[in-house]
Motif scaffolding. Sequence first.
Motif, mmCIF file in Angstrom:
data_model
loop_
_atom_site.group_PDB
_atom_site.id
_atom_site.type_symbol
_atom_site.label_atom_id
_atom_site.label_comp_id
_atom_site.label_asym_id
_atom_site.label_seq_id
_atom_site.Cartn_x
_atom_site.Cartn_y
_atom_site.Cartn_z
ATOM 1 N N GLY A 31 15.251 7.105 14.937
ATOM 2 C CA GLY A 31 15.567 7.283 13.382
ATOM 3 C C GLY A 31 14.685 6.422 12.559
ATOM 4 O O GLY A 31 14.956 6.262 11.344
ATOM 5 N N ILE A 32 13.439 6.247 12.960
ATOM 6 C CA ILE A 32 12.305 5.694 12.184
ATOM 7 C C ILE A 32 11.838 6.675 11.321
ATOM 8 O O ILE A 32 11.700 6.320 9.924
ATOM 9 C CB ILE A 32 11.084 5.425 13.221
ATOM 10 C CG1 ILE A 32 11.671 4.422 14.196
ATOM 11 C CG2 ILE A 32 9.825 4.860 12.353
ATOM 12 C CD1 ILE A 32 12.210 2.890 13.646
ATOM 13 N N GLY A 33 11.699 7.967 11.343
ATOM 14 C CA GLY A 33 11.422 8.898 10.262
ATOM 15 C C GLY A 33 9.889 8.972 10.437
ATOM 16 O O GLY A 33 9.091 8.113 10.840
ATOM 17 N N THR A 34 9.336 9.785 9.327
ATOM 18 C CA THR A 34 7.736 9.975 9.196
ATOM 19 C C THR A 34 7.562 8.590 8.409
ATOM 20 O O THR A 34 7.978 8.148 7.490
ATOM 21 C CB THR A 34 7.607 11.260 8.478
ATOM 22 O OG1 THR A 34 8.178 12.459 9.072
ATOM 23 C CG2 THR A 34 5.970 11.272 8.097
ATOM 24 N N LEU A 35 6.187 8.362 9.080
ATOM 25 C CA LEU A 35 5.645 7.120 8.450
ATOM 26 C C LEU A 35 4.551 7.517 7.156
ATOM 27 O O LEU A 35 3.643 8.325 7.727
ATOM 28 C CB LEU A 35 5.168 6.272 9.486
ATOM 29 C CG LEU A 35 5.883 5.747 10.498
ATOM 30 C CD1 LEU A 35 4.994 4.715 11.581
ATOM 31 C CD2 LEU A 35 7.071 4.758 10.051
ATOM 32 N N TYR A 36 4.566 6.991 6.115
ATOM 33 C CA TYR A 36 3.481 7.413 5.094
ATOM 34 C C TYR A 36 3.039 6.227 4.362
ATOM 35 O O TYR A 36 3.497 5.044 4.624
ATOM 36 C CB TYR A 36 4.418 8.038 3.657
ATOM 37 C CG TYR A 36 5.215 9.484 4.014
ATOM 38 C CD1 TYR A 36 4.703 10.621 3.922
ATOM 39 C CD2 TYR A 36 6.513 9.284 4.344
ATOM 40 C CE1 TYR A 36 5.112 11.656 4.222
ATOM 41 C CE2 TYR A 36 7.262 10.496 4.650
ATOM 42 C CZ TYR A 36 6.496 11.779 4.659
ATOM 43 O OH TYR A 36 7.042 12.864 4.614
ATOM 44 N N GLY A 37 1.638 6.571 4.108
ATOM 45 C CA GLY A 37 0.964 5.497 3.251
ATOM 46 C C GLY A 37 0.441 5.989 2.039
ATOM 47 O O GLY A 37 0.730 7.249 1.839
ATOM 48 N N THR A 38 -0.306 5.209 1.291
ATOM 49 C CA THR A 38 -0.834 5.812 -0.116
ATOM 50 C C THR A 38 -2.198 5.445 0.030
ATOM 51 O O THR A 38 -2.551 4.501 0.436
ATOM 52 C CB THR A 38 0.010 5.014 -1.228
ATOM 53 O OG1 THR A 38 -0.073 3.588 -1.024
ATOM 54 C CG2 THR A 38 1.574 5.168 -1.019
ATOM 55 N N ARG A 39 -2.867 6.263 -0.708
ATOM 56 C CA ARG A 39 -4.337 5.954 -1.179
ATOM 57 C C ARG A 39 -4.757 6.712 -2.303
ATOM 58 O O ARG A 39 -4.045 7.644 -2.864
ATOM 59 C CB ARG A 39 -5.092 6.435 -0.003
ATOM 60 C CG ARG A 39 -5.133 8.073 0.210
ATOM 61 C CD ARG A 39 -5.705 8.468 1.389
ATOM 62 N NE ARG A 39 -5.702 9.992 1.922
ATOM 63 C CZ ARG A 39 -5.740 10.410 2.906
ATOM 64 N NH1 ARG A 39 -6.163 9.706 4.029
ATOM 65 N NH2 ARG A 39 -5.407 11.641 3.261
ATOM 66 N N PHE A 40 -5.700 6.167 -2.968
ATOM 67 C CA PHE A 40 -6.142 6.607 -4.293
ATOM 68 C C PHE A 40 -6.954 7.863 -4.090
ATOM 69 O O PHE A 40 -7.869 7.918 -3.476
ATOM 70 C CB PHE A 40 -7.023 5.529 -4.982
ATOM 71 C CG PHE A 40 -7.429 5.986 -6.398
ATOM 72 C CD1 PHE A 40 -6.619 5.682 -7.377
ATOM 73 C CD2 PHE A 40 -8.863 6.373 -6.663
ATOM 74 C CE1 PHE A 40 -7.129 6.336 -8.652
ATOM 75 C CE2 PHE A 40 -9.265 6.841 -7.845
ATOM 76 C CZ PHE A 40 -8.501 6.589 -8.855
ATOM 77 N N ASP A 41 -6.566 8.874 -4.915
ATOM 78 C CA ASP A 41 -7.087 10.162 -4.954
ATOM 79 C C ASP A 41 -7.922 10.305 -6.160
ATOM 80 O O ASP A 41 -7.452 10.400 -7.520
ATOM 81 C CB ASP A 41 -6.069 11.207 -4.693
ATOM 82 C CG ASP A 41 -6.943 12.648 -4.593
ATOM 83 O OD1 ASP A 41 -8.061 12.687 -4.847
ATOM 84 O OD2 ASP A 41 -6.058 13.396 -4.217
ATOM 85 N N PRO A 42 -9.270 10.056 -6.083
ATOM 86 C CA PRO A 42 -10.151 10.381 -7.263
ATOM 87 C C PRO A 42 -10.045 11.764 -8.058
ATOM 88 O O PRO A 42 -10.235 11.509 -9.164
ATOM 89 C CB PRO A 42 -11.659 10.176 -6.901
ATOM 90 C CG PRO A 42 -11.483 10.685 -5.306
ATOM 91 C CD PRO A 42 -10.155 10.151 -4.894
ATOM 92 N N GLU A 43 -9.726 12.736 -7.439
ATOM 93 C CA GLU A 43 -9.359 13.992 -8.431
ATOM 94 C C GLU A 43 -8.380 13.900 -9.198
ATOM 95 O O GLU A 43 -8.427 14.301 -10.237
ATOM 96 C CB GLU A 43 -9.259 15.049 -7.043
ATOM 97 C CG GLU A 43 -10.576 15.289 -6.520
ATOM 98 C CD GLU A 43 -10.529 16.580 -5.470
ATOM 99 O OE1 GLU A 43 -9.233 17.272 -5.644
ATOM 100 O OE2 GLU A 43 -11.281 16.898 -4.721
ATOM 101 N N VAL A 44 -7.087 13.354 -8.816
ATOM 102 C CA VAL A 44 -5.965 13.304 -9.787
ATOM 103 C C VAL A 44 -5.962 11.830 -10.249
ATOM 104 O O VAL A 44 -4.881 11.582 -11.112
ATOM 105 C CB VAL A 44 -4.784 13.596 -8.957
ATOM 106 C CG1 VAL A 44 -4.662 15.202 -8.299
ATOM 107 C CG2 VAL A 44 -4.536 12.585 -7.731
ATOM 108 N N ARG A 45 -6.745 10.818 -9.962
ATOM 109 C CA ARG A 45 -6.899 9.577 -10.469
ATOM 110 C C ARG A 45 -5.499 8.701 -10.381
ATOM 111 O O ARG A 45 -5.071 8.081 -11.334
ATOM 112 C CB ARG A 45 -7.179 9.687 -11.933
ATOM 113 C CG ARG A 45 -8.580 10.305 -12.265
ATOM 114 C CD ARG A 45 -8.931 10.487 -13.567
ATOM 115 N NE ARG A 45 -10.278 10.681 -13.797
ATOM 116 C CZ ARG A 45 -11.255 9.899 -13.781
ATOM 117 N NH1 ARG A 45 -11.175 8.585 -13.653
ATOM 118 N NH2 ARG A 45 -12.511 10.582 -14.036
#
Length: 777
Positions: free
Chosen positions: A475-489
Motif C-alpha cells: 500500500g505504499i504506492g508510487t513514490l514521486y518527487g518534484t524538480r524545477f523544469d526550465p522549459e515550463v518554468r
Amino acid sequence: MAELSTIYDYMRSFSHLLGERILEEYPALHQFADPISPRITRLLRRPFPAQNLAMMGVVKRWQRARTALIVAECGTGKTLMALGAMHVHSEGRPYTALAMVPPHLVEKWAREAFLTVPGLRVFLIDDMRNGGDANAPHGVNEVRLIKGRIIRQGIATSLCDLRFAKLHTTARKRWNALCPGPALFIVGRERAKLGYFWRHAFVVPQSGSYFGCAVNPDSGRPVIVDDNRRLTAEEFLEAKIGEVVDKCGDGARVPIHSALWQADRNKIQRMAPIEFIGRYLPGWFDYAICDEIHQLAGDTAQGNALGTLASCTNRILGLTGTLLGGYADDLFNTLFRLEAAKMKERGYEWGASGRTAFIQDYGVLETVTKVAPADNACSKARSTTSVHRKPGASPLLFGEFLMQLCAFVFLEDISSELPPYEELLLGVPMDGEMREAYEELEEEIREALRKNRRNRSVLSTMLNALLVYPDHPFGIGTLYGTRFDPEVRRKVKFVIAEPRDLHQDCQYSKERTLVDRIKQELTEGRRCQVFAVYTRKHDVTARLERILNAEGIHTAVLRANVDTSKREAWYARQVKQGVQVVIAHPKLVETGLDLLEFPTIIFYESGYSLHTLRQASRRSWRIGQKWPVRVIFLCYEGTMQTACLRLMGKKLLVALTMEGKFAGEGLQSIDQDDDMLAAMARELVEKNGIGETADAVWKSLNLEHQKLFPPTSHLVWQPISDDPRSLTEDSPSSAGLIEAAIDAGQVLIFGRRPETLNGRRRVREVAPEQGSLFGWN
C-alpha cells in the motif's frame, strides 16, 4: 615526570590540581556542607538530598536575581523542586504563583502541589472568553484533591476580577481575606496563548486623492513602504501590518505604533490569558514556573508567552530535562526571554542577526570551500564557500550564561533510589522475499538520488519510504518527487520508485521477534509499552494491534485524539482493564507521564527525533519504579532503520558530553554531516557506511550508562536527616572525577578561543510598544 606531548597527557597529569582549582574558583551557591532551610522539613513530602541542594540553589539564586533554571533529567522530581523552592523563598509569607505547563500535566501539577506544600490553594485558569459551551468550565476555578481526583470546588472567579482586585486596595484586601495563604494558579500552555481571531483594520476611500488606496484610520494617509510606494488592499491580506505614525497630544506630536489589525468581534471573543496577565496584572504573581521550557524556545506564541511571564512576574523558574538540542543557538531565544538585559550587554540583538552572532561566539561552524577545476591553464579556478553550523557548544556558553543560572540534577544523583536501567538493540534479519523487494526499492531510490542530487523532495521521500517499507510492505504506492523544469518554468512531478506490494496476511521476521519478546516479558509479569512512529496513512500501530491480539495478548492503542489532559487517566483505565501492551507514537507520551506499570519499553520504530526518543525512553524509569527497566530497540539489519539508529546513537553520545558526561567510545568518529537526511543519503549512494555498526554504537552507549549508574552507587544515602552532610561518598574526591572522566576517553573541546570572543555589537533601537488592543484602562 613523563613527557607531556598532548593536551590529554597534561590533563591526566594535573587533573587533581585542576579539579581543586575549579572548585575553588567556581563554588556552588549551595554546597553539601551548607545548612538547608528548616522550611524544607515542613513540606508534606521529604525530598532527596540532591533535591534539597537544587532547591536551596534556586532560592539563593532568587536572592540575587529574578530568573533561575532547573535542568533535571526525566524522573528526578522537577515539580517537587519547583514547589519546594517557592515554599522556602517565601519564608512563610502568603504568595501567588503561576505555573504554565503542558496541557496534559495540568491536573498532575495540581495533585502534586496538594501533596507537597502545606496549606496551598490551587486554581486552574480554564479560559478567558465570552460564551462557549455552558457545560465546560470557564474563568478561574479553585480545585481540591478528593480521593485522589482533582475536583473543581471552591472560589470561581476570573482574571478580570483579579485585575479589579489589583487596582482597588479594598478588593485586594478582600482577596487576601478569601485566600490568606499561598495560592498556585495553573494554566495549560496551549490555553495560555490561545487568543482571539483577528481581521484587518484599514479604510479604503471611495473618492478623493486616496481613492482605492488602503488608508490608516489613525493617520488618514496611505501606508507607504520603503520604495515610496502605496500599499494596496490586496497586499494587506497577506499578513498583519503596522506602522509608526505621529499623534497630536498636549501640543506636541508623539510617535505611536499603529496596528492595522484588530480583534474580530464576529468570531470567538477571547483573549490569551498570558497576554492579559502581561498587560493588566504585572506584579500580581510573585512567582512564575514554566515547565518543559525547552519547548518554548521557538519563535511561536508559546515562546512569546514565556517572555511575557518573565517581564510581569517577580521571580521566574524554568524546568527542563533536555537543555540543549545539540546546537548552541538552541538557547538563544530562551536566554533572551529570561535575561534580555544580559544578552544586550554582550551586544546581541533579538532576531536573525543576533542569533548568527551568538552562533559565531558560542557554537561550532564549519566552512566548506569547493574549488571547481579550471577550464584552461590561463583561467582562474572558481570557488564557492559555504558555512554550516555543527553540533556542539563552547564551554564559554556554560561559563558566561548557564553556571550562574542553572541548578543541574542528574539521575545518578538519586540512582540509589532507582532500579537498574538497560538498553538493548536487536537487529532482525529480513525474510527472503522482503529482502529482494527492499533491495529493489533501495536501488531505484539510489538511482533517483544520483540523477537529482541535493533534491530535498527525493531525500525526504527516500528517508520515509525506506524506514516504513519493511514495517508496512504494501500500500505504499508510487513514490514521486518534484524538480524545477526550465522549459515550463515551474516544478513538475517525476517518478522516484515503484515499491513492490507484499502479502498483508503473513507475519514478517521483525513482527515475529516483537511477539516473541513481548511473550517473554509477559511471562516475567512485565507489561510492555511499544512505540511506533507511522500512525496515519501507513498505520503500523493498527497492524501491530491486530497481530498481538491474534496472539492472545491484550493490546490497546493510544491515539492522538485522546486529549492530552486525559492520557494519564486513559493509561490508568487500560491497566485496570487488564491491558498487557500499549502501542503509541512516542511523542504522545514524551513529557510528564509516568509509565511505572510498563517497565519494558520497545521501540518498534524510533523515528529520527533525538529529543523525543530520549524523553520517551525514560517514561518508566522514574522515582517510584520497583522493576528493572528495559528499553529495547528493534530494527531490520542492513536497512535505513539501522542507519538511523546508528546516527542517533552517535548523537546521544555527543549529548552526554554536552551535559557534562564524558563518553568514552564513538565520539571521535561521529559522522561529519549534521543533517541526518544528507548523511543517510550519502551512505545509500556511496555504500561506504557511516562508521561502526549500529550495535557497537549502542553497546558503547550502554557502557556509558553503566559508568553513570553503577550497580553499587558511589553515593550512599544515610538515614533521613535534616543535615545535608548525611550524603557521603565512597568514591575519590570530586577533583578525582576529572581524572576518571579523562581515562574514559578523549575529551571533546568545542568552540573558539576565548580571546576571539571580545567583540561587541551595537544594539538596534527597539520599536515603540504597541498600544492596547482593547479600550480598557
